[in-house]
Design a protein around this motif. Structure first.
Motif, PDB file in Angstrom:
ATOM      1  N   SER A   2       0.809  -1.223   0.000  1.00 26.88           N
ATOM      2  CA  SER A   2       0.000   0.000   0.000  1.00 26.88           C
ATOM      3  C   SER A   2       0.838   1.267   0.000  1.00 26.88           C
ATOM      4  N   THR A   3       2.115   1.157   0.394  1.00 32.31           N
ATOM      5  CA  THR A   3       2.965   2.348   0.489  1.00 32.31           C
ATOM      6  C   THR A   3       4.017   2.428  -0.614  1.00 32.31           C
ATOM      7  N   LEU A   4       4.007   1.499  -1.571  1.00 32.94           N
ATOM      8  CA  LEU A   4       4.952   1.575  -2.687  1.00 32.94           C
ATOM      9  C   LEU A   4       4.501   2.676  -3.643  1.00 32.94           C
ATOM     10  N   ARG A   5       5.092   3.834  -3.478  1.00 32.46           N
ATOM     11  CA  ARG A   5       4.673   4.989  -4.272  1.00 32.46           C
ATOM     12  C   ARG A   5       5.833   5.656  -5.010  1.00 32.46           C
ATOM     13  N   GLY A   6       7.047   5.143  -4.862  1.00 35.52           N
ATOM     14  CA  GLY A   6       8.208   5.780  -5.467  1.00 35.52           C
ATOM     15  C   GLY A   6       8.296   5.516  -6.956  1.00 35.52           C
ATOM     16  N   PRO A   7       9.267   6.160  -7.639  1.00 32.21           N
ATOM     17  CA  PRO A   7       9.500   5.890  -9.055  1.00 32.21           C
ATOM     18  C   PRO A   7       9.777   4.411  -9.277  1.00 32.21           C
ATOM     19  N   GLN A   8       9.392   3.926 -10.444  1.00 36.39           N
ATOM     20  CA  GLN A   8       9.518   2.494 -10.714  1.00 36.39           C
ATOM     21  C   GLN A   8      10.946   1.989 -10.556  1.00 36.39           C
ATOM     22  N   GLU A   9      11.925   2.825 -10.930  1.00 39.46           N
ATOM     23  CA  GLU A   9      13.315   2.372 -10.837  1.00 39.46           C
ATOM     24  C   GLU A   9      13.787   2.211  -9.405  1.00 39.46           C
ATOM     25  N   ASN A  10      13.045   2.758  -8.433  1.00 42.13           N
ATOM     26  CA  ASN A  10      13.424   2.654  -7.021  1.00 42.13           C
ATOM     27  C   ASN A  10      12.615   1.603  -6.256  1.00 42.13           C
ATOM     28  N   LEU A  11      11.721   0.915  -6.946  1.00 39.49           N
ATOM     29  CA  LEU A  11      10.837  -0.015  -6.251  1.00 39.49           C
ATOM     30  C   LEU A  11      11.603  -1.141  -5.571  1.00 39.49           C
ATOM     31  N   GLY A  12      12.684  -1.607  -6.197  1.00 43.55           N
ATOM     32  CA  GLY A  12      13.447  -2.704  -5.614  1.00 43.55           C
ATOM     33  C   GLY A  12      13.997  -2.357  -4.248  1.00 43.55           C
ATOM     34  N   LEU A  13      14.658  -1.206  -4.147  1.00 46.13           N
ATOM     35  CA  LEU A  13      15.226  -0.791  -2.869  1.00 46.13           C
ATOM     36  C   LEU A  13      14.138  -0.430  -1.870  1.00 46.13           C
ATOM     37  N   GLU A  14      13.048   0.159  -2.361  1.00 44.06           N
ATOM     38  CA  GLU A  14      11.950   0.527  -1.464  1.00 44.06           C
ATOM     39  C   GLU A  14      11.321  -0.720  -0.845  1.00 44.06           C
ATOM     40  N   LEU A  15      11.144  -1.750  -1.646  1.00 45.89           N
ATOM     41  CA  LEU A  15      10.551  -2.989  -1.138  1.00 45.89           C
ATOM     42  C   LEU A  15      11.543  -3.765  -0.276  1.00 45.89           C
ATOM     43  N   TRP A  16      12.843  -3.531  -0.492  1.00 45.65           N
ATOM     44  CA  TRP A  16      13.846  -4.248   0.286  1.00 45.65           C
ATOM     45  C   TRP A  16      13.788  -3.876   1.760  1.00 45.65           C
ATOM     46  N   VAL A  17      13.306  -2.680   2.074  1.00 46.58           N
ATOM     47  CA  VAL A  17      13.251  -2.232   3.480  1.00 46.58           C
ATOM     48  C   VAL A  17      12.391  -3.175   4.318  1.00 46.58           C
ATOM     49  N   PRO A  18      11.124  -3.436   3.947  1.00 49.92           N
ATOM     50  CA  PRO A  18      10.362  -4.409   4.747  1.00 49.92           C
ATOM     51  C   PRO A  18      10.815  -5.844   4.506  1.00 49.92           C
ATOM     52  N   ALA A  19      11.316  -6.139   3.294  1.00 50.00           N
ATOM     53  CA  ALA A  19      11.729  -7.514   2.988  1.00 50.00           C
ATOM     54  C   ALA A  19      12.892  -7.958   3.869  1.00 50.00           C
ATOM     55  N   PHE A  75       5.244  -7.195  -7.927  1.00 49.57           N
ATOM     56  CA  PHE A  75       4.519  -7.094  -6.660  1.00 49.57           C
ATOM     57  C   PHE A  75       3.701  -5.802  -6.596  1.00 49.57           C
ATOM     58  N   ALA A  76       4.306  -4.688  -7.019  1.00 49.90           N
ATOM     59  CA  ALA A  76       3.608  -3.399  -6.959  1.00 49.90           C
ATOM     60  C   ALA A  76       2.380  -3.387  -7.871  1.00 49.90           C
ATOM     61  N   ALA A  77       2.419  -4.187  -8.941  1.00 47.40           N
ATOM     62  CA  ALA A  77       1.300  -4.193  -9.891  1.00 47.40           C
ATOM     63  C   ALA A  77       0.148  -5.095  -9.447  1.00 47.40           C
ATOM     64  N   LEU A  78       0.369  -5.893  -8.413  1.00 47.66           N
ATOM     65  CA  LEU A  78      -0.690  -6.792  -7.940  1.00 47.66           C
ATOM     66  C   LEU A  78      -1.838  -5.980  -7.322  1.00 47.66           C
ATOM     67  N   PRO A  79      -3.065  -6.413  -7.509  1.00 50.66           N
ATOM     68  CA  PRO A  79      -4.229  -5.698  -6.942  1.00 50.66           C
ATOM     69  C   PRO A  79      -4.479  -6.114  -5.492  1.00 50.66           C
ATOM     70  N   LEU A  80      -3.497  -5.905  -4.626  1.00 55.43           N
ATOM     71  CA  LEU A  80      -3.625  -6.332  -3.222  1.00 55.43           C
ATOM     72  C   LEU A  80      -4.284  -5.281  -2.354  1.00 55.43           C
ATOM     73  N   THR A  81      -3.912  -4.023  -2.556  1.00 56.43           N
ATOM     74  CA  THR A  81      -4.421  -2.948  -1.680  1.00 56.43           C
ATOM     75  C   THR A  81      -5.008  -1.813  -2.526  1.00 56.43           C
TER      76      THR A  81
END
Length: 239
Positions: free
Chosen positions: A100-117, A233-239
């Motif tokens: 629900s909080t993945l809102r950054g530029p697409q090129e930064n999604l990997g590092l952004e998701l790595w924080v909770p991962a 993951f960001a494209a999934l209709p989860l939230t």
């Protein structure tokens, strides 16, 4: 004359986890709890869902070693079995909140998701050790402590940033201070456990995992397969 090898008193760790609860309250007070008092709380359901189960987990961390210290073993086992329900729900809450909080530029999604991962990775290691060795109390306790230490970083980094870098948003120096404190805690546990024959590998292994996951963040290492997974993951209709 031989000196007695003193082990860490893991059965008293519940009292230290009370400090973890207070740290979590202090760390998340400005960005979450305080907003309910000034009328600016506009959080989604996923925030509340995660906070609820994270607080329950901290309460379990507090209660379980205290029950062992008080020799209430049966109650300890019964509450421990509840973790088979609580932990999956906690994982789900983290996954939904992250999505629900993945809102950054697409090129930064990997590092952004790595924080909770990265937190899920360390938590899985600690909890997995605790469950696998649930009949070996000394190793079980070490695993639970690792699973509890995971909660220190998100609370402590917020507390340090809000206290010492209030106008800088995310300050790398504040994050480095958090890591120094976290690694200092792990080093202290390793040193205290250096003469023990059973389970002393748990904390060094946890430290190695922390160095790995933090290196990716600090040095902004981009891993193409992980980036592709983050975009999926960001494209999934989860939230």
């Amino acid at each position: 004359m031989k000196t007695r090898k003193r082990a860490v008193a893991f059965e008293k760790s519940g009292y230290y986890f009370i400090g973890l609860f207070l740290l979590a309250m202090a760390g998340f007070w400005p960005s979450y709890f305080a907003k309910f008092f000034d009328g600016t709380a506009d959080f989604t359901f996923y925030f509340h869902f995660h906070v609820f189960f994270a607080v329950l987990w901290i309460f379990m961390l507090i209660a379980q070693p205290i029950l062992i210290f008080q020799k209430k073993f049966e109650l300890h086992k019964k509450i421990g079995k509840l973790s088979y329900i609580l932990v999956p729900l906690l994982f789900i809450s983290i996954i939904l909140l992250a999505h629900s909080t993945l809102r950054g530029p697409q090129e930064n999604l990997g590092l952004e998701l790595w924080v909770p991962a990265k937190d899920l990775l360390i938590f899985s290691f600690g909890y997995g050790i605790a469950i696998k060795y649930r009949h070996t109390m000394t190793i079980h306790a070490r695993g639970m402590i690792v699973a509890g230490i995971v909660l220190i970083e998100p609370a402590l980094v917020r507390l340090i940033l809000y206290t010492f870098f209030p106008n800088e948003g995310f300050a790398l120096s504040g994050y480095i201070i958090t890591l120094v404190i976290l690694y200092g805690l792990l080093f202290a546990l390793i040193v205290a456990e250096r003469k023990q024959k059973t389970g002393r590998w748990v904390f060094p292994f946890a430290l190695a995992l922390y160095v790995f996951v933090h290196s990716i963040l600090v040095f902004q290492i981009r891993i193409p397969p992980w980036q592709a997974f983050a975009e999926w993951f960001a494209a999934l209709p989860l939230t």
